[in-house]
Design a protein around this motif. Sequence first.
Motif, PDB file in Angstrom:
ATOM      1  N   HIS A  85       0.813  -1.215   0.000  1.00  0.00           N
ATOM      2  CA  HIS A  85       0.000   0.000   0.000  1.00  0.00           C
ATOM      3  C   HIS A  85       0.853   1.275   0.000  1.00  0.00           C
ATOM      4  O   HIS A  85       1.637   1.497   0.918  1.00  0.00           O
ATOM      5  N   GLY A  86       0.707   2.078  -1.044  1.00  0.00           N
ATOM      6  CA  GLY A  86       1.367   3.377  -1.089  1.00  0.00           C
ATOM      7  C   GLY A  86       2.761   3.381  -1.670  1.00  0.00           C
ATOM      8  O   GLY A  86       3.317   4.438  -1.924  1.00  0.00           O
ATOM      9  N   ARG A  87       3.333   2.209  -1.902  1.00  0.00           N
ATOM     10  CA  ARG A  87       4.753   2.148  -2.305  1.00  0.00           C
ATOM     11  C   ARG A  87       4.939   2.106  -3.812  1.00  0.00           C
ATOM     12  O   ARG A  87       6.003   1.699  -4.296  1.00  0.00           O
ATOM     13  N   GLY A  88       3.929   2.510  -4.564  1.00  0.00           N
ATOM     14  CA  GLY A  88       3.990   2.419  -6.023  1.00  0.00           C
ATOM     15  C   GLY A  88       5.185   3.119  -6.628  1.00  0.00           C
ATOM     16  O   GLY A  88       5.901   2.551  -7.455  1.00  0.00           O
ATOM     17  N   CYS A  89       5.435   4.360  -6.205  1.00  0.00           N
ATOM     18  CA  CYS A  89       6.521   5.129  -6.816  1.00  0.00           C
ATOM     19  C   CYS A  89       7.881   4.516  -6.478  1.00  0.00           C
ATOM     20  O   CYS A  89       8.785   4.520  -7.310  1.00  0.00           O
ATOM     21  N   ALA A  90       8.019   3.991  -5.241  1.00  0.00           N
ATOM     22  CA  ALA A  90       9.291   3.379  -4.853  1.00  0.00           C
ATOM     23  C   ALA A  90       9.550   2.131  -5.691  1.00  0.00           C
ATOM     24  O   ALA A  90      10.654   1.916  -6.208  1.00  0.00           O
ATOM     25  N   VAL A  91       8.503   1.295  -5.868  1.00  0.00           N
ATOM     26  CA  VAL A  91       8.637   0.070  -6.654  1.00  0.00           C
ATOM     27  C   VAL A  91       8.936   0.420  -8.116  1.00  0.00           C
ATOM     28  O   VAL A  91       9.825  -0.150  -8.746  1.00  0.00           O
ATOM     29  N   ALA A  92       8.210   1.421  -8.623  1.00  0.00           N
ATOM     30  CA  ALA A  92       8.402   1.799 -10.025  1.00  0.00           C
ATOM     31  C   ALA A  92       9.787   2.372 -10.257  1.00  0.00           C
ATOM     32  O   ALA A  92      10.426   2.078 -11.279  1.00  0.00           O
ATOM     33  N   GLY A  93      10.279   3.169  -9.304  1.00  0.00           N
ATOM     34  CA  GLY A  93      11.617   3.735  -9.449  1.00  0.00           C
ATOM     35  C   GLY A  93      12.665   2.642  -9.500  1.00  0.00           C
ATOM     36  O   GLY A  93      13.606   2.693 -10.314  1.00  0.00           O
ATOM     37  N   ALA A  94      12.501   1.614  -8.642  1.00  0.00           N
ATOM     38  CA  ALA A  94      13.454   0.500  -8.654  1.00  0.00           C
ATOM     39  C   ALA A  94      13.374  -0.273  -9.958  1.00  0.00           C
ATOM     40  O   ALA A  94      14.400  -0.662 -10.535  1.00  0.00           O
ATOM     41  N   ASN A 139      11.216  13.998  -5.945  1.00  0.00           N
ATOM     42  CA  ASN A 139      12.390  14.812  -5.638  1.00  0.00           C
ATOM     43  C   ASN A 139      13.663  14.240  -6.254  1.00  0.00           C
ATOM     44  O   ASN A 139      14.562  14.976  -6.652  1.00  0.00           O
ATOM     45  N   ARG A 140      13.709  12.874  -6.352  1.00  0.00           N
ATOM     46  CA  ARG A 140      14.855  12.249  -7.019  1.00  0.00           C
ATOM     47  C   ARG A 140      14.750  12.375  -8.525  1.00  0.00           C
ATOM     48  O   ARG A 140      15.712  12.158  -9.234  1.00  0.00           O
ATOM     49  N   GLY A 141      13.546  12.656  -9.015  1.00  0.00           N
ATOM     50  CA  GLY A 141      13.346  12.726 -10.461  1.00  0.00           C
ATOM     51  C   GLY A 141      13.431  11.366 -11.113  1.00  0.00           C
ATOM     52  O   GLY A 141      13.954  11.233 -12.221  1.00  0.00           O
ATOM     53  N   ASP A 142      12.899  10.327 -10.453  1.00  0.00           N
ATOM     54  CA  ASP A 142      12.842   8.994 -11.066  1.00  0.00           C
ATOM     55  C   ASP A 142      12.171   9.100 -12.421  1.00  0.00           C
ATOM     56  O   ASP A 142      11.159   9.787 -12.569  1.00  0.00           O
ATOM     57  N   ASN A 143      12.705   8.388 -13.408  1.00  0.00           N
ATOM     58  CA  ASN A 143      12.166   8.507 -14.772  1.00  0.00           C
ATOM     59  C   ASN A 143      10.947   7.600 -14.951  1.00  0.00           C
ATOM     60  O   ASN A 143      11.003   6.603 -15.659  1.00  0.00           O
ATOM     61  N   ILE A 144       9.859   7.930 -14.253  1.00  0.00           N
ATOM     62  CA  ILE A 144       8.634   7.122 -14.320  1.00  0.00           C
ATOM     63  C   ILE A 144       7.446   8.052 -14.562  1.00  0.00           C
ATOM     64  O   ILE A 144       7.567   9.266 -14.421  1.00  0.00           O
ATOM     65  N   PRO A 176      10.811  17.208 -10.900  1.00  0.00           N
ATOM     66  CA  PRO A 176       9.783  16.691 -11.820  1.00  0.00           C
ATOM     67  C   PRO A 176       9.754  17.464 -13.139  1.00  0.00           C
ATOM     68  O   PRO A 176      10.018  18.673 -13.162  1.00  0.00           O
ATOM     69  N   SER A 177       9.439  16.758 -14.229  1.00  0.00           N
ATOM     70  CA  SER A 177       9.495  17.433 -15.526  1.00  0.00           C
ATOM     71  C   SER A 177       8.122  17.724 -16.079  1.00  0.00           C
ATOM     72  O   SER A 177       7.960  18.635 -16.874  1.00  0.00           O
ATOM     73  N   TYR A 178       7.101  16.944 -15.705  1.00  0.00           N
ATOM     74  CA  TYR A 178       5.773  17.190 -16.267  1.00  0.00           C
ATOM     75  C   TYR A 178       4.723  16.991 -15.184  1.00  0.00           C
ATOM     76  O   TYR A 178       4.698  15.954 -14.528  1.00  0.00           O
ATOM     77  N   ILE A 179       3.878  17.991 -14.972  1.00  0.00           N
ATOM     78  CA  ILE A 179       2.817  17.900 -13.968  1.00  0.00           C
ATOM     79  C   ILE A 179       1.548  18.464 -14.594  1.00  0.00           C
ATOM     80  O   ILE A 179       1.559  19.588 -15.108  1.00  0.00           O
ATOM     81  N   ALA A 180       0.468  17.683 -14.568  1.00  0.00           N
ATOM     82  CA  ALA A 180      -0.787  18.172 -15.144  1.00  0.00           C
ATOM     83  C   ALA A 180      -1.951  17.628 -14.347  1.00  0.00           C
ATOM     84  O   ALA A 180      -1.862  16.564 -13.725  1.00  0.00           O
ATOM     85  N   ARG A 181      -3.061  18.389 -14.377  1.00  0.00           N
ATOM     86  CA  ARG A 181      -4.292  17.912 -13.747  1.00  0.00           C
ATOM     87  C   ARG A 181      -5.389  17.945 -14.804  1.00  0.00           C
ATOM     88  O   ARG A 181      -5.587  18.960 -15.470  1.00  0.00           O
ATOM     89  N   VAL A 182      -6.062  16.801 -14.973  1.00  0.00           N
ATOM     90  CA  VAL A 182      -7.073  16.662 -16.025  1.00  0.00           C
ATOM     91  C   VAL A 182      -8.314  16.002 -15.421  1.00  0.00           C
ATOM     92  O   VAL A 182      -8.306  15.560 -14.285  1.00  0.00           O
ATOM     93  N   THR A 183      -9.377  15.947 -16.206  1.00  0.00           N
ATOM     94  CA  THR A 183     -10.563  15.215 -15.778  1.00  0.00           C
ATOM     95  C   THR A 183     -11.207  14.585 -17.015  1.00  0.00           C
ATOM     96  O   THR A 183     -10.808  14.882 -18.142  1.00  0.00           O
ATOM     97  N   CYS A 184     -12.172  13.698 -16.818  1.00  0.00           N
ATOM     98  CA  CYS A 184     -12.833  13.060 -17.972  1.00  0.00           C
ATOM     99  C   CYS A 184     -14.337  13.240 -17.884  1.00  0.00           C
ATOM    100  O   CYS A 184     -15.090  12.310 -18.128  1.00  0.00           O
ATOM    101  N   THR A 185     -14.803  14.426 -17.501  1.00  0.00           N
ATOM    102  CA  THR A 185     -16.241  14.605 -17.317  1.00  0.00           C
ATOM    103  C   THR A 185     -16.993  14.823 -18.617  1.00  0.00           C
ATOM    104  O   THR A 185     -18.201  14.653 -18.650  1.00  0.00           O
ATOM    105  N   ASP A 186     -16.327  15.251 -19.667  1.00  0.00           N
ATOM    106  CA  ASP A 186     -17.010  15.487 -20.938  1.00  0.00           C
ATOM    107  C   ASP A 186     -16.024  15.248 -22.080  1.00  0.00           C
ATOM    108  O   ASP A 186     -14.811  15.181 -21.859  1.00  0.00           O
ATOM    109  N   GLY A 193      13.510  10.557 -21.364  1.00  0.00           N
ATOM    110  CA  GLY A 193      14.409  10.490 -20.211  1.00  0.00           C
ATOM    111  C   GLY A 193      14.467  11.771 -19.409  1.00  0.00           C
ATOM    112  O   GLY A 193      15.471  12.061 -18.753  1.00  0.00           O
ATOM    113  N   LYS A 194      13.392  12.546 -19.408  1.00  0.00           N
ATOM    114  CA  LYS A 194      13.442  13.838 -18.714  1.00  0.00           C
ATOM    115  C   LYS A 194      13.173  13.724 -17.221  1.00  0.00           C
ATOM    116  O   LYS A 194      13.428  14.660 -16.483  1.00  0.00           O
ATOM    117  N   GLY A 195      12.593  12.591 -16.780  1.00  0.00           N
ATOM    118  CA  GLY A 195      12.364  12.436 -15.342  1.00  0.00           C
ATOM    119  C   GLY A 195      10.903  12.262 -14.996  1.00  0.00           C
ATOM    120  O   GLY A 195      10.079  11.894 -15.820  1.00  0.00           O
TER     121      GLY A 195
END
Lengths: 247, 71
Positions: free
Chosen positions: A72-81, A113-118, A173-183, A204-206
Amino acid sequence: MMKQITKIPAAIDLEKGSNDFCPGCLHSASFKIVSQTLDEMGLFDKSAYVQGVGCCANALGYIRIDTIACPHGRGCAVAGAMKRCMPDTFIMTYQGDGDLAAIGMAETMHSANRGDNITVIFVNNGIYGMTGGQLAPTTLLGARTTTTPFGRNANEHGYPMHMCELINTLEAPSYIARVTCTDPANIRKAQKCVRDAFQHQLDGKGFSFVEFISNCPTNWGMTPLQSLDHIKNVVLNEYPLGVFRDK
Amino acid sequence: MAKGYVEINKKACKGCWYCVSVCPKKVLAEGDEANAKGFLTVTKANPDDCIGCGICALMCPDSALTVFKED
């Protein structure tokens, strides 16, 4: 002669089993957008997918993609590894708000903060859906949940957590966005943002992060169409859409 | 002759009516036939008006709709 103009993405297998999401749940919509983008970019057979805990795990019943279900919650750590071990594989995580913003806050922020490329797909419905509608860090002020029957109160329970804005304070971080799928218009925008986020990982930007504002008709006590109106009229005032960073 | 055609996968439909709310020609309508899971499924009220725009399939969360268009 009739020509087929829509296609079911390769990662979705409706014959395999049942799609266990509730009627109208936008989890299915966001997963559909993600899998369509995998198809469009030709990533389907060279990608691996880290599955969070919570409602998002209902997707396991009907998807056809290499998956690891993490604690639970460790997705980014697992993905970074995984990305460090398999740099040529496309790695993304798919997590809900209880997973990423509550128990997984430390892993998420340090991975960013580490900028894992995920690529992180964060589905925010402002409630703990699977466990029965308890208060989540992203619940709006005044919202009734099973643990805040009189509404969320800032003095007692704090304010809603804005993950995009928090991650936007970090350097890596290189890309941050907030979206929705309401329409349909917002779905097109979401497709573009997911495509951009995936491209950032391929270049490979992070760390790339896409937040989907989602609904929970079951625990919000609304019909699916009412929940879309609630997102448009109430939730988007608290969580404005947009691309926060694209470098 | 309709310009488009929508194929409904009744097994996957859950009756959220998102497609009904976005269909510009009111081709789709709320049905009263239930599938094996007990969800009411969408039905076609005016199939001849379909223009094959594909918005219903874009909106459908559960990939229950497939759209065909006159070539």
